[in-house]
Every structure is written in structure tokens, then in C-alpha cells.
Motif scaffolding. Structure first.
Motif, short mmCIF file in Angstrom:
data_model
loop_
_atom_site.label_atom_id
_atom_site.label_comp_id
_atom_site.label_asym_id
_atom_site.label_seq_id
_atom_site.Cartn_x
_atom_site.Cartn_y
_atom_site.Cartn_z
N GLY A 1 42.32 6.04 86.88
CA GLY A 1 42.73 6.32 85.52
C GLY A 1 41.94 7.47 84.93
N SER A 2 41.11 8.10 85.76
CA SER A 2 40.25 9.19 85.31
C SER A 2 40.88 10.55 85.59
N LEU A 3 41.08 11.33 84.55
CA LEU A 3 41.59 12.68 84.69
C LEU A 3 40.67 13.52 85.57
N LEU A 4 39.36 13.36 85.40
CA LEU A 4 38.40 14.15 86.17
C LEU A 4 38.50 13.84 87.67
N VAL A 5 38.56 12.55 88.02
CA VAL A 5 38.67 12.16 89.43
C VAL A 5 40.03 12.57 89.98
N GLY A 6 41.08 12.30 89.23
CA GLY A 6 42.43 12.69 89.67
C GLY A 6 42.54 14.17 89.92
N SER A 7 41.96 14.98 89.04
CA SER A 7 42.00 16.44 89.21
C SER A 7 41.14 16.88 90.38
N TYR A 8 39.92 16.32 90.49
CA TYR A 8 39.02 16.69 91.58
C TYR A 8 39.67 16.42 92.94
N LEU A 9 40.36 15.29 93.06
CA LEU A 9 40.99 14.91 94.33
C LEU A 9 42.39 15.50 94.49
N ASN A 10 42.86 16.21 93.45
CA ASN A 10 44.19 16.81 93.48
C ASN A 10 45.28 15.75 93.69
N LEU A 11 45.14 14.62 92.96
CA LEU A 11 46.09 13.52 93.08
C LEU A 11 47.28 13.76 92.15
N PRO A 12 48.48 13.36 92.59
CA PRO A 12 49.63 13.44 91.70
C PRO A 12 49.50 12.44 90.54
N ARG A 13 49.88 12.89 89.37
CA ARG A 13 49.89 12.02 88.20
C ARG A 13 51.20 11.24 88.21
N VAL A 14 51.10 9.88 88.18
CA VAL A 14 52.31 9.06 88.26
C VAL A 14 52.75 8.50 86.92
N ASP A 15 51.85 8.46 85.96
CA ASP A 15 52.21 8.16 84.57
C ASP A 15 51.10 8.68 83.67
N ARG A 16 51.14 8.34 82.42
CA ARG A 16 50.24 8.93 81.43
C ARG A 16 48.76 8.85 81.82
N ASP A 17 48.34 7.71 82.33
CA ASP A 17 46.91 7.50 82.63
C ASP A 17 46.63 7.11 84.07
N THR A 18 47.50 7.46 85.01
CA THR A 18 47.30 7.03 86.39
C THR A 18 47.59 8.16 87.37
N TRP A 19 46.65 8.34 88.31
CA TRP A 19 46.81 9.29 89.38
C TRP A 19 46.72 8.51 90.69
N VAL A 20 47.66 8.76 91.61
CA VAL A 20 47.71 8.04 92.89
C VAL A 20 47.96 9.04 94.00
N GLY A 21 47.23 8.87 95.11
CA GLY A 21 47.46 9.74 96.25
C GLY A 21 46.60 9.35 97.44
#
Length: 130
Positions: A89-109
Motif C-alpha cells: 500500500g506504499s507508493l514509495l515501495v510500489g514505485s521503487y519496485l516498479n509495480l503496477p498500481r491495481v487500485d487507489r492504494d495498492t500496487w501488485v507485481g
């Protein structure tokens, strides 16, 4: 191998546990080396189960895996070869790992296993209360 769920030792061997619709506790495995003639493959799927009494189980724990990436905690969803599927749910972690954003507060990859420190959070469980 990624473990997630409830596990217990039955006659010296660790199995994953499940509870059926009739509240019967069952041990299950897909490892033919852990079964005998008392196990059944109900759906011919390669998953063998056996109904057991809760008092026959030892060291019953609920295992929840998670990972640490750069000091941040991420949820581990699945495993394949050299990767884990993670969610954050962290924008910083999601961005660092280049994860796709699947909804407002969730990145999965999928992330390489060598980037993640895997941790198994174990909580004791009373098999009588499953």
C-alpha cells in the motif's frame, strides 16, 4: 517453498490443515511420500487429505508470510521459480519496485526473490478451536 495457512505435526510429519463444511479437521498434502492408504484424493487432483482428531496434532501454527524490501514490509501473495508476487500500500515501495498500481492504494507485481527477505510470522493455534 512458500508456506501460508495453518500447519501442524501429525505423527512426526508436518502437514497443512483444513476444516471441511462439517467442521472435520483434515491434514492435506500433495507429497505422495507423506501419505499411506488412509489418505484419499477425493477430487482426483493430486491433493491427499485425511480426517484427524484435533488431539492428534502437535505444534499447530498459523503461518503468514511477508517480505522486507529496503526496510519496508510487503505482503507476499504467491511464489514462482525465482519470484514472489508482492502487494503493498506504499507508493514509495510500489514505485521503487516498479509495480503496477491495481487500485487507489495498492500496487501488485512480481519481484525477484533476491530483493526480498522472506519472513514467516507464526502464531500458535489451538486445533480444538479450528
Amino acid at each position: 517453498m512458500l508456506r501460508s495457512g495453518i500447519y501442524a505435526t501429525y505423527r512426526g510429519t508436518e502437514y497443512e490443515l483444513t476444516v471441511d463444511m462439517d467442521n472435520n479437521v483434515k491434514i492435506m498434502t500433495d507429497d505422495k511420500g507423506k501419505i499411506d492408504s488412509t489418505f484419499e484424493d477425493t477430487y482426483n487432483s493430486g491433493l491427499y487429505t485425511k480426517k484427524v482428531k484435533p488431539n492428534e496434532l502437535e505444534d499447530c501454527v498459523r503461518i503468514v508470510p511477508y517480505g522486507i524490501i529496503q526496510g519496508e514490509k510487503v505482503q507476499i501473495l504467491k511464489e514462482k521459480e525465482n519470484q514472489y508476487q508482492v502487494a503493498t500500500g506504499s507508493l514509495l515501495v510500489g514505485s521503487y519496485l516498479n509495480l503496477p498500481r491495481v487500485d487507489r492504494d495498492t500496487w501488485v507485481g512480481w519481484v525477484s526473490k533476491n530483493k526480498i527477505k522472506l519472513i514467516e510470522e507464526k502464531t500458535p493455534v489451538n486445533p480444538e478451536n479450528l
